[in-house]
Design an enzyme around this catalytic site. Structure first.
Site, PDB file in Angstrom:
ATOM      1  N   ASP A  13      59.349  45.835  33.427  1.00  0.00           N
ATOM      2  CA  ASP A  13      58.862  46.834  34.379  1.00  0.00           C
ATOM      3  C   ASP A  13      59.410  48.190  33.954  1.00  0.00           C
ATOM      4  OD1 ASP A  13      57.765  48.022  36.565  1.00  0.00           O
ATOM      5  OD2 ASP A  13      58.988  46.966  38.052  1.00  0.00           O
TER       6      ASP A  13
ATOM      7  N   ASP B 109      52.133  49.302  34.066  1.00  0.00           N
ATOM      8  CA  ASP B 109      53.486  49.444  33.510  1.00  0.00           C
ATOM      9  C   ASP B 109      54.349  48.200  33.730  1.00  0.00           C
ATOM     10  OD1 ASP B 109      53.901  49.601  36.253  1.00  0.00           O
ATOM     11  OD2 ASP B 109      55.541  51.022  36.055  1.00  0.00           O
ATOM     12  N   GLU B 110      53.727  47.062  33.892  1.00  0.00           N
ATOM     13  CA  GLU B 110      54.490  45.874  34.262  1.00  0.00           C
ATOM     14  C   GLU B 110      53.816  44.636  33.672  1.00  0.00           C
ATOM     15  OE1 GLU B 110      55.817  43.990  38.507  1.00  0.00           O
ATOM     16  OE2 GLU B 110      54.986  45.996  38.468  1.00  0.00           O
TER      17      GLU B 110
END
Length: 411
Positions: A11, A109-110
């Site tokens: 993350d 973003d993860e």
DNA sequence: TCTGGGGTCCTAGGACCC
DNA sequence: TCTGGGGTCCTAGGACCC
């Protein structure tokens, strides 16, 4: 029992704000808030991301931007640049895929990675995790937090707890020890409502849930009760799934001021329908259904859905159906805050997306051919190069409105 | 405090069929 | 005139996630 899996959850820390600081050295070391325009504290919308320097002021993501502005008017407020974040995201995911094909994106973003089998080639899982962090930092200048655990849920919680710049490992056998003291909101699926309910029953920690008879939780929460109990006990056998077909594609927008202007409403539904159509064509889907979303000035949300006679990827078709759906919403006395159009029941389009062939197929629907031709022009010359006459001749009120529906996405 | 925009999943209730 | 039980499909709303 399966041998222990090695699952990584990665993350990015304050992703949008970190990219802004990367691109603007002057922003580094300063509170940066990415989100809606605060408009001197009167803006609508929320914080999409904020830098760690903004957090001591009490600013958090998803907070109303007006509140953030009151907490720290001197922060740097910037609009999201999604295209730039997507570009950085692609580079992050490219690094992840150097170590396994089993990369499941959760958002821009993860991601989850299953590196169980990768260990034969790349060494122990924690070494892989450290390499990922180091490469993202040195090659991209960004900071990631990582959780490594025997399953998805534990890996996710681990990476959250380590933030920022975290690296937390939960070894097999240590699941309960790790989870027991944590507050219940850390459980996947426990949001504000469920948390309040569980707290009313005197439940504060994950350990307390883990020790309850599973039947009691099932009686209280139905099927979700067993899921919670299993998570609380560190049990989660969900696989890492790299590719998943979209189930819906939608677009929505909140008006700067609540409106009852029929023409503005009509134009907005048309713009939203066009945007959804464009995405359907680009991603190679046909919509079998349409949902219209409507939120009024009291923040009451209604949806109306229909099934299309013929699946489509043309904005006009979506608009016609959405407009019919609007007639099923009682507008009496209601000002409109938000409108949304969502394509549902998606099917893979038979033709290759964006394929030139479709322009010349004699049987192709002329409106689909037109839509694709417009796509090609916008692709080449930008989205301002061509537009519907009915949108160009829109009322003067729209002039100078920088956050128009189209702009906010293409910028 | 006054609440974005993108999604997924679950559930209750009704229609409909056998 | 009052009426079972199972199954499926659909809609709308809501909780939740990032």
């Amino acid at each position: 029992m399966d041998p222990a899996r090695a699952i990584i959850h990665l993350d990015m820390d304050a992703f949008y704000a970190s990219v802004e600081q990367l691109d603007h050295p002057a922003y580094r070391g300063r509170p940066v808030v990415v989100g809606a325009d605060p408009r001197d504290g009167k803006g609508r919308g929320v914080v999409a991301a904020c830098s760690y320097e903004a957090r001591p002021f009490g600013i958090r993501s998803a907070m109303p931007i007006s509140r953030a502005y009151r907490l720290c008017p001197k922060a740097i407020y910037v609009r999201p640049r999604m295209a730039r974040y997507a570009e950085m995201s692609d580079r992050i995911f490219a690094i992840l895929r150097d170590y396994t094909d089993l990369v499941e994106p959760l958002s821009i973003d993860e991601a989850f990675l299953d590196v169980t089998a990768s260990q034969r080639l790349f060494g122990p899982a924690d070494a892989i995790g450290r390499t990922l962090k180091a490469r993202i930092r040195s090659e991209l200048g960004l900071v990631a937090s990582i959780g490594l655990a025997p399953n998805k849920f534990l890996a996710k919680v681990a990476s959250d707890l380590g933030k920022p710049d975290g690296f937390v490992v939960v070894a097999p056998g240590k699941e309960r020890e790790f989870l027991d003291p944590l507050p219940i909101f850390r459980l996947w699926g426990v949001g504000p409502k469920t948390e309040a309910r569980l707290k009313r029953l005197g439940l504060q920690t994950i350990g307390q849930i883990a020790r309850m008879p599973v039947e009691t939780l099932e009686a209280m929460l139905g099927g979700a009760g067993r899921d919670l109990w299993e998570l609380a006990n560190g049990m989660d056998d969900r696989e890492v799934v790299p590719e998943q077909d979209a189930k819906s594609i939608g677009a929505e927008t909140t008006f700067e001021r609540d409106t009852e202007d029929r023409e503005e409403i009509r134009r907005t539904i048309l713009e939203l329908s066009d945007r959804v159509g464009r995405r359907l064509r680009r991603e190679g889907y046909l919509a079998g259904g349409v949902t219209l979303k409507f939120r009024d000035h009291l923040f009451r949300t209604l949806t109306r859905a229909a099934i299309l006679d013929h699946p489509t990827d043309v904005g006009d078709d979506l608009f016609r159906e959405a407009w019919k759906l609007l007639q099923r919403v009682s507008l009496a006395g209601n000002r409109v805050r938000l409108l949304g159009v969502t394509a549902t029941r998606l099917l893979a389009a038979a033709e290759p997306p964006g394929g030139q062939m479709s322009l010349f197929r004699p049987t192709a629907d002329p409106r689909r051919r037109l839509a694709r031709a417009v796509d090609a022009i916008q692709e080449r010359f930008g989205s301002d190069a061509i537009a519907r006459a009915s949108l160009v001749e829109a009322s003067p009120a729209r002039k100078g409105r920088k956050s128009g529906v189209k702009d906010s996405h293409s910028r």
